[in-house]
Structure formats: C-alpha cells, structure tokens
Scaffold this motif. Structure first.
Motif, PDB file in Angstrom:
ATOM      1  N   GLN A 184      15.773 -29.942  15.710  1.00  0.00           N
ATOM      2  CA  GLN A 184      14.970 -31.018  15.152  1.00  0.00           C
ATOM      3  C   GLN A 184      15.765 -31.921  14.203  1.00  0.00           C
ATOM      4  N   THR A 185      16.861 -31.401  13.663  1.00  0.00           N
ATOM      5  CA  THR A 185      17.638 -32.193  12.700  1.00  0.00           C
ATOM      6  C   THR A 185      19.060 -32.466  13.178  1.00  0.00           C
ATOM      7  N   SER A 235       0.989 -21.973  18.405  1.00  0.00           N
ATOM      8  CA  SER A 235       0.305 -22.688  19.473  1.00  0.00           C
ATOM      9  C   SER A 235      -1.121 -22.970  19.040  1.00  0.00           C
ATOM     10  N   ALA A 236      -1.774 -23.855  19.760  1.00  0.00           N
ATOM     11  CA  ALA A 236      -3.162 -24.189  19.449  1.00  0.00           C
ATOM     12  C   ALA A 236      -3.807 -24.815  20.673  1.00  0.00           C
ATOM     13  N   ILE A 258       5.937 -33.519  21.613  1.00  0.00           N
ATOM     14  CA  ILE A 258       6.293 -32.136  21.297  1.00  0.00           C
ATOM     15  C   ILE A 258       5.807 -31.825  19.888  1.00  0.00           C
ATOM     16  N   PRO A 259       4.818 -30.943  19.749  1.00  0.00           N
ATOM     17  CA  PRO A 259       4.259 -30.673  18.414  1.00  0.00           C
ATOM     18  C   PRO A 259       5.254 -29.962  17.504  1.00  0.00           C
ATOM     19  N   GLU A 293      -1.089 -26.300  23.465  1.00  0.00           N
ATOM     20  CA  GLU A 293       0.098 -26.871  22.827  1.00  0.00           C
ATOM     21  C   GLU A 293       0.934 -25.750  22.218  1.00  0.00           C
ATOM     22  N   LYS A 294       2.238 -25.834  22.412  1.00  0.00           N
ATOM     23  CA  LYS A 294       3.162 -24.872  21.832  1.00  0.00           C
ATOM     24  C   LYS A 294       4.192 -25.614  20.988  1.00  0.00           C
ATOM     25  N   GLU A 295       4.507 -25.024  19.849  1.00  0.00           N
ATOM     26  CA  GLU A 295       5.431 -25.683  18.937  1.00  0.00           C
ATOM     27  C   GLU A 295       6.796 -25.872  19.592  1.00  0.00           C
ATOM     28  N   PHE A 296       7.334 -27.090  19.448  1.00  0.00           N
ATOM     29  CA  PHE A 296       8.656 -27.466  19.957  1.00  0.00           C
ATOM     30  C   PHE A 296       8.731 -27.441  21.486  1.00  0.00           C
TER      31      PHE A 296
END
Length: 634
Positions: free
Chosen positions: A177-178, A372-373, A312-313, A393-396
C-alpha cells in the motif's frame, strides 16, 4: 487423422529429445565451473564421477556407516536420508516409494511420474546442480574442521561459492500500500548481487544462453520482498533448472490434455491447432493461450472490463460506488449475451445494509478480525427473473471475484443447464512468466471439461462462480457440489417453502420475489437454514437462563411490544425447552419454542424458532427432519 499423426510425432520428438547429457558435455560444464571459480579441480573431478555413476573419492578410506546423512525431499512427498554426494534417487527406489499406499508417500502419482522421467534422463543439468548445492549445504550444516568429509567437501568449492557458503539473510520490509517506484528500484539494486548465480550457471551451460527470465523477473522491484539470501536465490535457480529438464514431459502432458479437451468439446480441431501454435521455447500454455480458442469462454479484459469498476477495500468496507457495481454486472451479462446465449439484465439495484444500534457494522465491532464484510448487495432481473447478490469484500483484494458473480450459476441452475460458469484468472507455472495479457475468462464448462482443465498441467484449480472463496465459508457451495443441485435447495423448493411460510406469517417480508431471491443467494442446504430469515429464529445456548433471554427478545420482535417471560421455580435438572414452553402456555402466548435440527458449525449453540403449532405441523409435514430429534431430511 493427418493432424493427429502430426501431434503423435511431435510428442514422440519432444519426449526423445530430453536425453541424458553426454560425457563430453558434462566434462565441458565441469571445466567451465572451474573457470568461473565455482569448483576447484577436485570438485570438477567429483562432479564427473557422479555423472558417470563412479564411486566418489570423498569416501576413500572412510566408513560410510559413520558419516552423518542429509535429507532430500522426494517427489513432493517426504524426505529421504542420503549420504552427501549421493543425491540421485535410482528408478527402483522411486518405484518402491511410489508403491507405498500410506501417508506421506501416497497421493503423489504425478510427482513420481515426473521424478521417473528425470531419473531416466540421468545425468541431467538439474542432477549436476543438485549435486553441487546439496554438497555445499552439507558442508554448511555439518562443518567441523576435524571432520574428514566436510573438510574434503570444502576443498571442492572455489572462491565464487563463498557468498553461498557464508550466507546471511537480508530482510526487506515491503508494504504494497505504501510501496513506491523509487523503493522498488532500490530493491533491484539490493538484489543485483544475487542475480550473479543465474549469470554464472548460464555461462556454465546450466541455462540456455538466451534464457533471461530470472534476470527480467528480478529487474522488477515489485517481485523483490521478504527475505533475500543466496540460499533462496540458488534454491529458486535450482527449481527453474529442474523445470527446464522436465519441460519435454510437461509439454507432452499438455499436448495429451489438449486432445482430451477436444474430445470433450471445449475446443475444436482448428482451435487446437491455434493453441499449439502459441507455444514458445520453454514455456507452457497459459489460460489465455487455451481459452482464447474456446468459444464458450468470455474474456474480461483487465484494462476495460475490470479496472474501471474495481475498488480494493483498505480498513473500511461498503465504499464501492453504486454505479460501478451496476456497470460491471451490466457489462458482464452483455458480454455473455453476445457470445453465449441471450441474457438480458435489467433493473439492477444496489442496497447498503444499515449499521447496528451503536452505529457500527459487525466488522467494526469485531475489530475487522475477519478482514472482510458483507455490507453491499445487489438485485437484478435476468430475463425477467429476480436474483440477489451479496457482495463479499475482502481487505486488499478486488471485489470482482467469482463469489460475487454467483447469480450467473443460479440462472443456469434455474434453466436446468448442466454447465457452470468458472472465473479463470491468469496462471503461472514457474512464477517468472509475465501476466500478459492479464485477461480473466468467464468459462462456461460442463463437469467433464472443468475436471480436465483442473489438471496440474493446465490450471490446477479453477474457481466456480459460487459463494465460498478460500477462507470464506458463509453460504458456500464447494467444488464437488457445483454440478450437484441436490446438495442444496433449488428454486422450486425455495419458492414452495416461502409460500408455506407466508401462509403462516413466518416472515415479515412482503416482497415475495425478493425474499425468494435472498434465501436462494445463501444456498441453503435444508429448510431449517432458510428459517433464519424469520425474526423468530435465533441461536442460543441450551441452558435455561440463556434460552429465556433469547426467547424474550424473539417475542418482542414478533409482538412489537415488551414481553417478559415468567419462569417460576423450575424443577431441578428440568429440560429448559420444556420449561420455556410451559411458561409460554401459562402466559397465554400462541407460540411455542422448537429446536431446529442440529448444525455442527454452531458449536456451543443450538438453533431455535418460535412457531404457532399449526405452522410447526406444516413445516414438519414439508420436512420431517426439520426439528431436532425428528431425524434428518428435507
């Protein structure tokens, strides 16, 4: 027939071309290793003896039974203890190990077949490479200046091997992410010394002169992260050299599978010729090579069909733009309609779940431990029939995944179509192949075609468009159930169930079609699973205090007013369910509490539902095993 003859001749040619290295080639490779200062003259001589199957001078004057062994991993199954310098596993030993029908040796037929192929070509380049690296590993792990074997082994290696023999690990902290282009270039510079191994062994003849895939791969800083060491670099190089030695066999397996895919109707003869023409030196067929020739595979191009609608969450969910969801579903169904069969998507609507009374969504309450959510959902009409899709939805991770296209397979089930949609992403055999073109395919496959494609020589695993991605077991349809519609309730059963429940006022939902679609989306295995849509259904521990509390909450949901269940002086060790039902009767409630059939995934809890006796009787008539103790069944 002429083309089949060509394929058979081609297969025969690639099989026989993978021959053992002649003594002159081995001697030349040993000489080059000496010139590159990887091996000393003593090491060169021992390498030649190993390739010729001659006894090594390493053990002259020594009792082999007193020499510590080292472990070698065989056929992806388990380790064998061998003496240093004896890394070749003879064919007879491979056969005896493959014949063991017990863990850990069983279940590795493919790996043993590949190992037999390599063994028959001894000595190959990977044999010479493994001989050197395993010997160096033994020296590193067992070095003792007074030990004769390790002292002799050290004398095999020249100064060019010093970085490996004295290796240390560099840890690279990389955050996707960075990460920046500048940081990636810095990692490329850090990794440069480790690329010398590919250059050295290429000069020594272990790699084709024009082969630069490893160099190209590690000139991209995105591919450099985690632990970096000479050990890892040589291990990866060894895997690639082994792949090159196995390549004729791997290609042969792919060609045989192509013929079977044609027989199964996935590709025609012209398509097979087109696929074969796409082979490149030392590369295997990719998903794009094969599926671009398949008339039932719909391409989704990353640049135009995925990226414009993707999100992408990161740490938060439910932020996917409504317009993006609508556009993606419209685009997918339009492409299916143009290429496969008429499919019109209309009235695409997106809903967002409301947070709880505390203003938080469940994932926020749980500190996002699940990463996730399921906050967003969509409904759409497919050829006039309503379907619902809860968006996982899944993180990243991209939200555009097979489980969020389940409505396509539900539509096929409703049409009694025996095919299923699979979401096939680009695959890589060695890890060094570029993911270009990075096209995803929605492949419409029958069961036989899907089984053939899931070969380790093609795609290994492909994901059907059903709930149940890896790590997500909510409302899942597992691969062995894709074509078995008897493993879950079908549309006819769900529609009849909803009609019965509405007759007895079990659901507050007034929109019948939406309720049917919502239940269907969760792939219920049995009717008791579908009852969870009723506010009268709840999970509870079986003790009296818990059961009373949860029953009161459910009663308030049903009566829309405060209701306090009075339980006075229950007998010691009384059945909690009987006590609650006795209290309900005394207080004039028309409801009784029923325990639903047991589910293993609820662990400490049981499922209960408040019903009027007439409704319970109707449900039991529909499904005799719906309540606990009444047997199983639907």
């Amino acid at each position: 027939m002429r083309y089949l003859l060509f394929v058979l001749l081609f297969v025969s040619q690639i099989t026989t071309s993978a021959q053992q290295l002649p003594p002159s080639t081995v001697a030349d490779m040993a000489r080059k290793l000496g010139q590159l200062e990887i091996l000393t003259p003593a090491g060169q001589e021992e390498l030649v003896r190993f390739a010729e199957g001659q006894p090594l001078k390493l053990y002259q004057g020594l009792d082999k039974t007193q020499v510590p062994t080292q472990a070698v991993f065989v056929a992806g199954a388990d380790f064998l203890d061998i003496l240093p310098g004896q890394t070749r596993i003879p064919p007879a030993m491979l056969d005896s190990l493959a014949a063991i029908r017990q863990y850990p040796w069983s279940g590795h037929d493919k790996e043993f077949a590949e190992a037999r192929f390599l063994s028959a070509q001894f000595p190959g380049r990977h044999d010479l490479f493994d001989f050197l690296v395993y010997s160096a590993d033994y020296f590193r792990s067992n070095y003792d200046s007074s030990d004769t074997v390790t002292t002799r082994l050290r004398n095999w290696f020249g100064p060019a091997m010093a970085p490996y023999l004295e290796d240390s690990t560099v840890e690279l902290a990389v955050n996707d992410q960075t990460d920046t282009p500048a940081a990636q270039q810095e990692r490329v510079a850090i990794y440069a010394p480790y690329l010398r191994w590919a250059d050295l062994f290429r000069q020594a003849g272990f790699l084709p002169e024009t082969d630069s895939v490893i160099n190209v791969y590690y000139h991209n800083g995105k591919n450099i992260y985690g632990s970096v060491s000479h050990t890892n670099a040589l291990r990866d190089l060894g895997k690639y050299i082994t792949y090159l030695d196995k390549y004729p066999y791997l290609k042969q397996q792919q060609l045989l599978l192509l013929d079977t895919l044609q027989q199964a109707g996935l590709i025609d003869d012209a398509g097979k010729q087109q696929v074969i023409a796409r082979y490149k030196p030392y590369t295997l067929l990719s998903s794009d090579d094969i599926l671009s020739a398949c008339k039932t595979a719909v391409p989704l191009y990353t640049a135009t069909d995925i990226q414009p609608y993707d999100l992408i969450p990161q740490h938060t969910y439910g932020q996917i733009p409504v317009a993006a969801i609508r556009a993606l579903y419209q685009r997918v169904t339009d492409k299916v309609s143009r290429q496969l069969f008429p499919l019109t998507a209309t009235d695409i609507r997106v809903q967002k779940a409301a947070p709880g009374a505390n203003g938080l969504y469940p994932y926020q309450e749980e500190l996002s431990l699940g990463r996730s959510a399921k906050i967003l959902s969509a409904t759409l009409q497919l050829n006039g029939r309503l379907y619902r899709e809860t968006i996982d939805e899944k993180e990243f991770e991209s939200w555009i995944r097979p489980e969020n296209l389940q409505f396509l397979n539900h539509y096929l089930e409703d049409q009694h179509d025996l095919r299923r949609f699979y979401y096939i992403t680009p695959n890589r055999f060695t890890g060094y192949e570029p993911l270009q073109p990075d096209t995803v395919y929605l492949a419409l496959l029958n069961q036989r075609q899907a089984e053939l494609l899931q070969s380790p020589y093609l795609f290994d695993r492909i994901e059907g468009c059903y709930n149940g991605s890896p790590g997500d077991y909510d409302y899942a349809v597992y691969p062995h159930q894709y074509f078995d519609t008897t493993s879950r309730l079908n549309k006819v059963q769900i529609d009849a169930f909803v009609a019965l429940c509405q007759k007895h006022s079990l659901f507050p939902q007034q929109d019948t079609a939406l309720l049917q679609a919502s239940i269907r989306e969760q792939n219920p295995v049995a009717y008791e699973d579908a009852l969870t849509f009723s506010p009268a259904c709840f999970n509870s521990a079986a003790d009296l205090q818990s059961l009373v509390s949860r029953t009161e909450t459910a009663l308030r949901e049903l009566h829309t007013r405060q209701f306090r269940l009075t339980v006075t002086n229950p007998p010691e060790k009384a059945d909690a369910l009987s006590v609650v039902n006795g209290a309900l009767g005394k207080q004039g409630s028309p409801f009784r509490l029923y325990q639903l059939a047991y589910r293993e995934d609820l662990y400490r809890y049981q499922r209960y539902i408040l019903l009027k006796p007439a409704a319970a009787a109707a449900l039991k008539k529909l499904s005799p095993g719906i309540f606990a103790g009444a047997g199983s069944g639907r």
